[in-house]
Design an enzyme around this catalytic site. Structure first.
Site, mmCIF file in Angstrom:
data_model
loop_
_atom_site.group_PDB
_atom_site.id
_atom_site.type_symbol
_atom_site.label_atom_id
_atom_site.label_comp_id
_atom_site.label_asym_id
_atom_site.label_seq_id
_atom_site.Cartn_x
_atom_site.Cartn_y
_atom_site.Cartn_z
ATOM 1 N N ARG A 45 93.899 2.510 4.662
ATOM 2 C CA ARG A 45 92.775 2.667 3.730
ATOM 3 C C ARG A 45 92.412 4.149 3.674
ATOM 4 O O ARG A 45 92.068 4.735 4.698
ATOM 5 C CB ARG A 45 91.588 1.831 4.200
ATOM 6 C CG ARG A 45 90.329 2.066 3.383
ATOM 7 C CD ARG A 45 89.158 1.169 3.806
ATOM 8 N NE ARG A 45 88.013 1.466 2.966
ATOM 9 C CZ ARG A 45 86.891 2.050 3.400
ATOM 10 N NH1 ARG A 45 86.712 2.348 4.669
ATOM 11 N NH2 ARG A 45 85.909 2.315 2.543
ATOM 12 N N HIS A 78 84.475 7.785 -1.922
ATOM 13 C CA HIS A 78 83.998 7.854 -0.538
ATOM 14 C C HIS A 78 83.233 9.183 -0.397
ATOM 15 O O HIS A 78 83.535 10.015 0.443
ATOM 16 C CB HIS A 78 85.157 7.733 0.452
ATOM 17 C CG HIS A 78 84.752 7.319 1.840
ATOM 18 N ND1 HIS A 78 85.338 6.262 2.522
ATOM 19 C CD2 HIS A 78 83.821 7.802 2.688
ATOM 20 C CE1 HIS A 78 84.789 6.143 3.726
ATOM 21 N NE2 HIS A 78 83.868 7.071 3.857
ATOM 22 N N GLU A 81 80.129 2.142 0.622
ATOM 23 C CA GLU A 81 78.750 2.178 1.129
ATOM 24 C C GLU A 81 77.730 2.753 0.143
ATOM 25 O O GLU A 81 77.148 3.819 0.387
ATOM 26 C CB GLU A 81 78.708 2.948 2.450
ATOM 27 C CG GLU A 81 79.665 2.400 3.494
ATOM 28 C CD GLU A 81 79.461 3.032 4.880
ATOM 29 O OE1 GLU A 81 78.802 4.073 4.985
ATOM 30 O OE2 GLU A 81 79.962 2.449 5.867
ATOM 31 N N ASN A 124 81.799 -2.750 6.264
ATOM 32 C CA ASN A 124 81.845 -1.780 7.356
ATOM 33 C C ASN A 124 80.763 -2.173 8.350
ATOM 34 O O ASN A 124 79.584 -2.256 7.990
ATOM 35 C CB ASN A 124 81.567 -0.363 6.861
ATOM 36 C CG ASN A 124 82.656 0.147 5.925
ATOM 37 O OD1 ASN A 124 83.722 -0.467 5.800
ATOM 38 N ND2 ASN A 124 82.403 1.260 5.280
ATOM 39 N N TYR A 165 79.159 -1.484 12.255
ATOM 40 C CA TYR A 165 79.122 -0.660 13.472
ATOM 41 C C TYR A 165 78.178 -1.188 14.537
ATOM 42 O O TYR A 165 78.432 -1.022 15.725
ATOM 43 C CB TYR A 165 78.748 0.788 13.118
ATOM 44 C CG TYR A 165 79.878 1.487 12.406
ATOM 45 C CD1 TYR A 165 80.919 2.053 13.128
ATOM 46 C CD2 TYR A 165 79.948 1.525 11.011
ATOM 47 C CE1 TYR A 165 81.992 2.664 12.497
ATOM 48 C CE2 TYR A 165 81.014 2.133 10.367
ATOM 49 C CZ TYR A 165 82.040 2.697 11.125
ATOM 50 O OH TYR A 165 83.108 3.283 10.500
ATOM 51 N N GLU A 175 85.823 -1.062 7.976
ATOM 52 C CA GLU A 175 85.613 -0.060 9.028
ATOM 53 C C GLU A 175 85.033 -0.738 10.253
ATOM 54 O O GLU A 175 84.089 -1.529 10.151
ATOM 55 C CB GLU A 175 84.630 1.045 8.593
ATOM 56 C CG GLU A 175 85.170 1.956 7.524
ATOM 57 C CD GLU A 175 84.184 3.059 7.125
ATOM 58 O OE1 GLU A 175 83.263 3.392 7.911
ATOM 59 O OE2 GLU A 175 84.342 3.582 6.014
HETATM 60 C C1 FCB Z 1 80.662 5.142 7.699
HETATM 61 C C2 FCB Z 1 81.485 5.968 6.737
HETATM 62 C C3 FCB Z 1 82.675 6.622 7.359
HETATM 63 C C4 FCB Z 1 82.398 7.106 8.756
HETATM 64 C C5 FCB Z 1 81.730 6.041 9.589
HETATM 65 C C6 FCB Z 1 81.464 6.442 11.024
HETATM 66 O O1 FCB Z 1 79.360 5.071 7.227
HETATM 67 O O2 FCB Z 1 81.924 5.170 5.679
HETATM 68 O O3 FCB Z 1 83.097 7.647 6.495
HETATM 69 O O4 FCB Z 1 81.690 8.286 8.721
HETATM 70 O O5 FCB Z 1 80.555 5.632 8.988
#
Ligand code: FCB
Length: 443
Positions: free
Chosen positions: A82, A126, A171, A297, A299, A351
């Protein structure tokens, strides 16, 4: 829980495994071969906005090291890569003339992936948006929506016969809120009203682009990537519960409701009052154009507390170098919530990864056991969602290699490949070796 040693067997054979990057974060060559200026090139020059006062002028020098990086990607045994296209590299002003040298770079990238048996997953936006278009009002201007559709069509014309997927935006929440409300990301605007209008225009341009690409005969699958967190209340008090619902509506449903139901959440519209976006008749139906896939995405979780007293540093959960809590269970919960609320298309985790304190040791290795455990536990969380019926289609690690982490600069390392910024040499971290072995079906 799934035993670590048969994790791979929990996934169907056609599940897509990948690694991810984005153009501004790795390419460098910011002023070469006719590339136009991007809002991130401009933003980085403002004093005080990037933690280590760095920029994207050279970054990982990927632009000049393409062949080596392609070999690196292939060496991991991934199905997919990607990456994103720098709009100002291929269309310097964001409208009008195309830059052949920029397009040729992405041709080489796509062909190089295919030659190595890796499927290209392309993101159109992006974040490195053309500065010239910003000067015409950027995403706050409705006209930008049409410029984006032209750009999307141009990319499909050039690459569409060889790529597996096209993501319109990465995002939109980040572009809108960090770029236009808090101003901590480019273009550094600080206005809630603008941010909300920007979010609407991003979604609208997404829907219009999908329609235009399909009308032009799209062969690639078409979708969008959202940053979503699973939100939990800090305590069980009614105030924190209410806070959780509004935080979830602002950050998640503001995007997923229009995409899947064709409406904005009423409670957020009520709260916005005069800052609510200008929405023209037909916009919401356009935004709800069916997706071929949804990219998520993930985290960390979000914690809602009405009095703002929650402190992640004292929650008891381990934190990454970003200060984000490590919470794989939230990924399963989030996916189940989405599955309950909407009729989902195939879902990719586009992500997933963490920044940790990495060091190249005397043995020439990077022993990032914390990152390996992060990846393993989040992959297990996806397996659990799959087991409970969520239509999961793929998982991509953020990131292939250490890179420019936006306002945090180069200090935060998310790669499974270590980049020595003095020599730009790449070294597989232990997590990359683990991922490679995992993909080979060994775990
Ligand atoms: C996301 C982004 C990516 C990277 C990660 C840690 O928000 O899409 O580019 O910076 O965080």
């Amino acid at each position: 829980m799934i035993p670590a040693d048969d994790l791979h067997a929990q996934f169907p054979p056609d599940f897509v495994w990948g690694v991810a990057t984005s153009s501004f974060q790795i390419e460098g060559a910011a002023q070469e071969d006719g590339k136009g200026e991007s809002i991130w090139d401009r933003f980085c020059r403002q004093p005080g906005v990037i933690a280590d006062a760095s920029d994207g002028l050279v970054a990982c020098d990927h632009y000049h090291r393409l062949d080596g990086d392609l070999d690196l990607i292939a060496s991991l045994g991934v199905d997919a890569y990607r990456f994103s296209i720098s709009w100002p590299r291929v269309q310097p002003l964001g409208f009008g003339a195309w830059n052949e040298a920029g397009l040729a770079f992405y041709d080489r990238l796509v062909d190089g992936l295919l030659a190595r048996g890796v499927r290209p997953y392309v993101t159109l936006n992006h974040w490195d948006f053309p500065q010239a278009l910003q000067e015409r009002g950027g995403w706050a201007q409705r006209d930008t929506v049409h410029r984006f559709v032209d750009y999307a069509r141009g990319i499909q014309r050039r690459l569409g016969d060889r790529i597996a997927a096209i993501t319109t935006h990465n995002e939109p929440w980040v572009i809108a809120m960090l770029g236009h409300e808090s101003g901590t990301f480019a273009p550094g605007i600080k206005s809630r009203r603008t941010a909300i209008q920007v979010a609407h225009h991003l979604l609208l341009s997404h829907g219009l682009a999908l329609q235009a690409l399909r009308a032009d005969g799209a062969q690639a699958r078409l979708g969008i990537v959202l940053n979503l967190a699973h939100i939990e209340p800090a305590t069980e008090t009614p105030a924190d519960q209410a806070q959780m619902r509004i935080d979830d509506a602002r950050g998640r449903r503001w995007y997923t409701d229009p995409l899947f139901k064709g409406c904005y959440p009423q409670e957020v519209l009520d709260e916005l009052g005069g800052d609510a976006p200008v929405v023209e008749p037909g916009d919401l139906a356009t935004i709800a154009t069916p997706l071929d896939y949804l990219g998520v995405n993930y985290y960390s979780r979000g914690v809602a507390s009405a009095d703002g007293s929650f402190d992640a540093a004292r929650s008891g959960l381990a934190l990454t170098e970003m200060g984000w809590e490590i919470y794989p269970r939230g990924l399963t919960e989030l996916l189940l919530t989405l599955h309950r609320e909407y009729r989902l298309p195939p879902v990719y985790i586009t992500e997933s990864g963490g920044a940790f304190k990495d060091a190249l040791t005397a043995d020439g290795r990077v022993h990032d056991t914390d990152r390996t455990e992060y990846l393993r536990s989040h992959i297990a969380a996806v397996a659990e969602a799959l087991r409970q019926g969520v239509p999961m289609a793929g998982y991509m690690v953020w990131s292939l290699m250490d890179n420019f982490e936006w306002a945090s600069g180069y200090a935060k390392r998310f790669g499974i490949v270590y980049v020595d910024y003095a020599s730009r040499q790449r070294t597989l971290k232990d997590s990359a070796r683990w991922y490679r072995d995992f993909l080979a079906g060994r775990y």
